[in-house]
Design a protein around this motif. Structure first.
Motif, mmCIF file in Angstrom:
data_model
loop_
_atom_site.group_PDB
_atom_site.id
_atom_site.type_symbol
_atom_site.label_atom_id
_atom_site.label_comp_id
_atom_site.label_asym_id
_atom_site.label_seq_id
_atom_site.Cartn_x
_atom_site.Cartn_y
_atom_site.Cartn_z
ATOM 1 N N ARG A 20 0.955 -1.243 0.000
ATOM 2 C CA ARG A 20 0.004 0.034 0.055
ATOM 3 C C ARG A 20 1.135 1.223 0.043
ATOM 4 N NH1 ARG A 20 -5.613 1.634 -0.172
ATOM 5 N NH2 ARG A 20 -5.888 -0.338 -0.739
ATOM 6 N N TYR A 21 0.937 1.954 -1.196
ATOM 7 C CA TYR A 21 1.940 3.102 -1.220
ATOM 8 C C TYR A 21 1.322 4.471 -1.014
ATOM 9 C CZ TYR A 21 3.771 -0.933 -4.068
ATOM 10 O OH TYR A 21 4.329 -2.175 -4.337
ATOM 11 N N THR A 22 -0.032 4.525 -1.004
ATOM 12 C CA THR A 22 -0.631 5.800 -0.705
ATOM 13 C C THR A 22 -2.274 5.292 -0.259
ATOM 14 O OG1 THR A 22 -1.639 5.997 -3.069
ATOM 15 C CG2 THR A 22 0.594 6.942 -2.537
ATOM 16 N N ASP A 23 -2.959 6.209 0.012
ATOM 17 C CA ASP A 23 -4.266 6.289 0.461
ATOM 18 C C ASP A 23 -4.687 4.854 1.480
ATOM 19 O OD1 ASP A 23 -5.279 8.027 -1.603
ATOM 20 O OD2 ASP A 23 -4.543 6.765 -2.999
ATOM 21 N N LEU A 24 -3.960 5.269 2.493
ATOM 22 C CA LEU A 24 -3.977 4.310 3.604
ATOM 23 C C LEU A 24 -5.498 4.057 3.896
ATOM 24 C CD1 LEU A 24 -2.189 2.274 5.373
ATOM 25 C CD2 LEU A 24 -1.985 4.196 6.754
ATOM 26 N N HIS A 25 -5.956 5.185 3.977
ATOM 27 C CA HIS A 25 -7.549 5.372 4.527
ATOM 28 C C HIS A 25 -8.672 4.434 3.969
ATOM 29 C CE1 HIS A 25 -7.268 8.321 1.141
ATOM 30 N NE2 HIS A 25 -8.479 8.184 1.227
ATOM 31 N N THR A 26 -7.989 4.027 2.662
ATOM 32 C CA THR A 26 -8.850 3.173 1.994
ATOM 33 C C THR A 26 -8.881 1.845 2.334
ATOM 34 O OG1 THR A 26 -7.637 3.120 0.052
ATOM 35 C CG2 THR A 26 -9.355 4.859 0.128
ATOM 36 N N LEU A 27 -7.546 1.582 2.877
ATOM 37 C CA LEU A 27 -7.414 -0.024 3.104
ATOM 38 C C LEU A 27 -8.383 -0.698 4.220
ATOM 39 C CD1 LEU A 27 -5.037 -2.340 2.967
ATOM 40 C CD2 LEU A 27 -4.030 -1.444 4.877
ATOM 41 N N ARG A 28 -8.876 -1.809 3.691
ATOM 42 C CA ARG A 28 -9.747 -2.837 4.583
ATOM 43 C C ARG A 28 -9.032 -4.182 4.943
ATOM 44 N NH1 ARG A 28 -11.009 1.460 5.349
ATOM 45 N NH2 ARG A 28 -12.705 2.784 5.120
ATOM 46 N N LEU A 29 -8.499 -4.335 6.023
ATOM 47 C CA LEU A 29 -8.144 -5.693 6.256
ATOM 48 C C LEU A 29 -9.281 -6.815 6.455
ATOM 49 C CD1 LEU A 29 -5.189 -4.553 8.851
ATOM 50 C CD2 LEU A 29 -4.940 -5.087 6.367
ATOM 51 N N PRO A 30 -8.750 -7.934 6.232
ATOM 52 C CA PRO A 30 -9.853 -9.014 6.222
ATOM 53 C C PRO A 30 -10.139 -9.318 7.545
ATOM 54 C CG PRO A 30 -7.905 -9.858 5.221
ATOM 55 C CD PRO A 30 -7.745 -8.402 5.245
ATOM 56 N N ASP A 31 -9.299 -9.347 8.503
ATOM 57 C CA ASP A 31 -9.568 -9.728 9.786
ATOM 58 C C ASP A 31 -8.932 -8.997 10.769
ATOM 59 O OD1 ASP A 31 -11.026 -12.313 9.747
ATOM 60 O OD2 ASP A 31 -9.379 -13.128 8.505
ATOM 61 N N ARG A 32 -8.930 -8.901 11.940
ATOM 62 C CA ARG A 32 -8.472 -8.051 13.051
ATOM 63 C C ARG A 32 -7.242 -9.026 13.328
ATOM 64 N NH1 ARG A 32 -11.171 -3.899 15.219
ATOM 65 N NH2 ARG A 32 -9.776 -4.018 16.979
ATOM 66 N N GLY A 33 -6.184 -8.245 14.030
ATOM 67 C CA GLY A 33 -5.144 -8.906 14.424
ATOM 68 C C GLY A 33 -3.893 -7.836 14.356
ATOM 69 N N ALA A 34 -2.729 -8.291 14.350
ATOM 70 C CA ALA A 34 -1.704 -7.100 14.390
ATOM 71 C C ALA A 34 -1.102 -6.669 12.868
ATOM 72 C CB ALA A 34 -0.518 -7.855 15.072
ATOM 73 N N ALA A 35 -1.029 -5.495 12.955
ATOM 74 C CA ALA A 35 -0.662 -5.230 11.552
ATOM 75 C C ALA A 35 0.726 -4.072 11.889
ATOM 76 C CB ALA A 35 -1.522 -3.931 10.765
#
Lengths: 174, 126
Positions: A62-77
């Protein structure tokens, strides 16, 4: 829980951040922000991949637009690194308000994870006066770092591979 | 081995003199052209400049550092932190800066103590 890991070049930030991430339950997401252009960045990406191998990370580029990222599950990022994301937003995406945009992205990501670890860089300590655009980058990244540190539960500076805790409690895994 | 790190001109040598009783004549400048890692030294300073010389000759800084430690298990090693700026435009400068970071991580792992000097004050980080 949000942890900020900062430091200079090759001071052991990544290893430290990975150690913290894998101490949390899976899934472990690795959010890579470095654009794969040029021989040196490819080498850096390969080195980091080798280091993460067998640690069970799911890599998300993910190089830009982090706000549009949706992770499939909770956990650690683990987001690595803010220095690249900031440069990408400023110089590739020409974001009008890079700091606000990035902080919004971080808030959105933080809401989707149990543990968010952000790797950033110290870039303002070489005493050099650079051209205007570079000074703007140093200023923006500095402001982002300060804002992140304010909302982080823990801030760690990596020095020669050693963790110096600047805020909060040192994670027990370190 | 003890590792002393910090930015340039933070008072690292003065700190080593007052805390470890190293006399001015016992300091060896690793930035000097004739510095050899296999001689015996009580205290070596400007080690980051030796790394620069090795990078210019395309030599392995980690390997040379291992040699230095083999011959000097009790040395006090002083080096600058150089990695907290903008990534240099020049490739050789980037390589040097990264080598200094990696060597400092390696030294810190092997060191009995690591002190970071800021404004002449030592902060023991290991």
């Amino acid at each position: 829980m949000m942890i900020l890991v900062t430091g200079g070049s090759k001071c052991g930030k990544s290893r430290m951040a990975e150690t913290i991430a894998v101490s949390c339950e899976r899934p472990h997401y690795y959010i890579a922000t470095m654009m794969p252009f040029g021989e040196e960045s490819l080498a850096a990406i390969e080195r980091h991949r080798a280091m993460r191998r067998d640690k069970g990370f799911v890599t998300v580029e993910r190089y830009t637009d982090l706000h549009t990222l949706r992770l499939p599950d909770r956990g650690a990022a683990l987001l690595e690194c803010m220095g690249n994301l900031c440069a990408n937003e400023m110089f590739s995406a020409n974001a009008e308000h890079p700091k606000e945009k990035i902080l919004q992205g971080i808030a959105a990501l933080n809401a989707q994870t149990e543990l968010l670890i952000i790797v950033t860089n110290q870039v303002g300590a070489d005493g050099v006066t650079y051209p205007q655009e570079t000074m703007r980058y140093i200023r923006t990244l500095g402001a982002i770092n300060a804002a992140l540190a304010q909302s982080a539960d823990c801030v760690i500076e990596a020095v020669c591979g050693l963790p110096l805790v600047l805020k909060g409690e040192k994670p027990i895994c370190l | 081995m003890r590792l002393i790190i910090g930015g340039a001109y933070e008072g690292k040598r003065a700190y080593v003199q007052s805390h470890y009783g190293i006399r001015p004549e016992d300091f060896t400048d690793a930035g000097a052209a004739d510095f050899c890692p296999t001689f015996a030294y009580p205290c070596v300073f400007r080690y980051h400049l030796y790394i620069k010389a090795l990078c210019e000759k395309q030599e392995d800084a980690l390997k040379k550092t291992e040699q230095l430690l083999e011959c000097n298990p009790d040395v006090i090693l002083i080096m600058d932190e150089v990695g907290s700026g903008i990534i240099p435009m020049e490739k050789s400068e980037r390589q040097w800066r990264e080598a200094v970071g990696r060597v400092s991580c390696f030294l810190a792992r092997r060191a009995e103590s690591v002190e970071r000097i800021v404004c002449g004050c030592g902060v023991k980080i290991k």
